[in-house]
Write an enzyme that holds these catalytic residues in place. Structure first.
Site, short mmCIF file in Angstrom:
data_model
loop_
_atom_site.label_atom_id
_atom_site.label_comp_id
_atom_site.label_asym_id
_atom_site.label_seq_id
_atom_site.Cartn_x
_atom_site.Cartn_y
_atom_site.Cartn_z
N SER A 68 0.76 -0.64 -0.15
CA SER A 68 -0.13 0.31 -0.15
C SER A 68 0.64 1.41 0.00
CB SER A 68 -0.66 -0.38 1.54
OG SER A 68 -1.60 1.42 1.15
N TYR A 85 -1.88 -1.39 10.77
CA TYR A 85 -2.04 -0.95 8.89
C TYR A 85 -0.65 -0.39 8.05
CZ TYR A 85 -3.73 -1.05 4.38
OH TYR A 85 -3.92 -1.35 2.93
P1 NAD Z 1 -11.89 -6.17 -0.16
O1 NAD Z 1 -11.75 -6.31 0.81
O2 NAD Z 1 -12.62 -6.00 -1.11
O3 NAD Z 1 -10.84 -7.38 -0.14
C1 NAD Z 1 -9.81 -8.46 1.04
C2 NAD Z 1 -9.68 -9.32 0.47
O4 NAD Z 1 -9.16 -10.48 1.59
C3 NAD Z 1 -11.44 -10.24 0.72
O5 NAD Z 1 -11.17 -11.52 -0.05
C4 NAD Z 1 -11.20 -11.04 2.09
O6 NAD Z 1 -11.79 -11.76 2.17
C5 NAD Z 1 -9.72 -11.57 2.63
N1 NAD Z 1 -9.47 -11.51 4.07
C6 NAD Z 1 -9.64 -10.93 5.13
N2 NAD Z 1 -9.59 -11.28 5.74
C7 NAD Z 1 -8.99 -12.28 5.04
C8 NAD Z 1 -8.55 -13.69 5.97
N3 NAD Z 1 -8.65 -14.70 7.99
N4 NAD Z 1 -8.12 -15.09 5.13
C9 NAD Z 1 -8.14 -15.00 4.42
N5 NAD Z 1 -8.76 -13.98 3.11
C10 NAD Z 1 -9.35 -12.75 4.15
O7 NAD Z 1 -10.46 -4.97 0.24
P2 NAD Z 1 -9.30 -4.35 -1.65
O8 NAD Z 1 -9.86 -3.13 -1.41
O9 NAD Z 1 -9.03 -4.89 -2.06
O10 NAD Z 1 -7.63 -5.05 -0.38
C11 NAD Z 1 -7.15 -5.79 -0.25
C12 NAD Z 1 -5.48 -5.73 -0.23
O11 NAD Z 1 -5.08 -4.63 -1.06
C13 NAD Z 1 -5.86 -5.89 1.21
O12 NAD Z 1 -4.11 -6.45 1.36
C14 NAD Z 1 -5.54 -3.75 1.07
O13 NAD Z 1 -4.81 -3.46 2.00
C15 NAD Z 1 -4.80 -3.35 0.03
N6 NAD Z 1 -5.15 -1.83 -0.62
C16 NAD Z 1 -6.13 -1.56 -1.00
C17 NAD Z 1 -6.81 -0.46 -0.93
C18 NAD Z 1 -7.52 0.43 -2.18
O14 NAD Z 1 -7.90 1.38 -1.92
N7 NAD Z 1 -8.40 -0.03 -2.06
C19 NAD Z 1 -5.23 0.78 -1.14
C20 NAD Z 1 -4.12 0.08 -0.82
C21 NAD Z 1 -3.85 -1.25 -0.51
#
Ligand code: NAD
Length: 257
Positions: free
Chosen positions: A139, A152
């Site tokens: 991130s 985080y």
């Molecule tokens: P999201 O909530 O759609 O995806 C998160 C995923 O992780 C989901 O599939 C969820 O089921 C899974 N998950 C959560 N707990 C879990 C566990 N205990 N075991 C297995 N799977 C688990 O959110 P996203 O935005 O797609 O995030 C995905 C990644 O991207 C994360 O690591 C997040 O920190 C990172 N991220 C997101 C953004 C953003 O703006 N969306 C920005 C930077 C980084």
């Protein structure tokens, strides 16, 4: 880009960025393993859908990545892992003196320790198969901090450090390890925050997005899951064979400041 015959394991891929990356890798011909901690029909249908749309093998494997043994079992059960994308993540926002210990432990376990466990099993498989790509979804918060996000930010900085160590340990193998560092990406999670933000600040949708949600993202635009998937696919290409141990920001200029 032809990833035919490669198997990609994408953690946390029943929604958002993980599903977007798995889709782009399947489009490029890779077989994919989807994962989350649930075991619903709709999770398995996502895999069936990718298989029928792109003519690849796809399956869904349940594993709760807050548990190290389940993270290791995910890779073992996959049988093959040429591309490992550590993506699963959660968030909790709180001042450090009130930060719930169980949230701290869960965030570190799901986002940092699980990447250690999956890579520990995947690296020997990649060495045996003579090719591998490890892509850790970090991130902008792996490079910069924000208040109230201690777990985080610590986990994401940890993921960036872990990526560098794995890159050095695999530097003489045909394996690379890098971290993608997105700013804000449009996912269902972010979409859900928009109505509350509009209400809280009494703003229309466009102003709430530009002034509040994307306050730190100079482009004032979200990245898309397809763009993150495109960067992951590029990291799997021959052009990226010498890119290892680094971060690739997809943040509309956030970390240029
Ligand atoms: P999201 O909530 O759609 O995806 C998160 C995923 O992780 C989901 O599939 C969820 O089921 C899974 N998950 C959560 N707990 C879990 C566990 N205990 N075991 C297995 N799977 C688990 O959110 P996203 O935005 O797609 O995030 C995905 C990644 O991207 C994360 O690591 C997040 O920190 C990172 N991220 C997101 C953004 C953003 O703006 N969306 C920005 C930077 C980084």
């Amino acid at each position: 880009m032809d990833l035919k015959g490669k198997t990609a394991v994408v953690t946390g891929s029943n929604s958002g960025i993980g599903l977007g990356v798995a889709t782009e890798l399947a489009k490029a011909g890779a077989n994919v393993v989807l994962n989350s901690f649930t075991d619903r029909d709709e999770d398995h249908r996502l895999a069936e859908d990718l298989a029928s749309r792109y003519g690849v093998e796809a399956r869904y494997i349940k594993a709760d990545l807050s548990k190290g043994d389940e993270a290791r079992a995910l890779i073992e059960t996959s049988g093959r892992c040429d591309i490992l994308m550590n993506n699963a993540g959660i968030q909790h926002v709180s001042a450090i003196e009130e930060f719930p210990v169980e949230k701290w432990d869960a965030i570190i376990a799901i986002m940092l320790s699980s990447a250690f466990h999956t890579a520990a099993v995947a690296v020997p498989m990649m060495r045996a198969n003579g090719w591998g790509r490890i892509i850790n979804l970090a991130s902008a918060h792996g490079l910069r901090a924000s208040p109230y996000k201690s777990a985080y930010v610590a986990a994401k900085h940890g993921v960036v450090g872990l990526s560098k160590v794995i890159a050095l340990e695999t530097a003489e193998d045909p394996i690379t390890c890098n971290a993608i560092c997105p700013g804000y990406v449009m996912t269902p999670l972010v979409e859900d925050q928009i109505p509350d933000t509009m209400k809280k600040y009494d703003m229309d949708r466009e102003t709430a997005i530009k002034e509040v949600i994307l306050a730190r993202q100079p482009s004032k635009e979200f990245a898309t899951v397809e763009q993150i998937g495109g960067v992951a696919t590029f990291l799997c290409s021959d052009a990226a064979a010498q890119i290892t141990g680094t971060t690739i920001s997809v943040d509309g200029g956030w970390t240029a400041r």
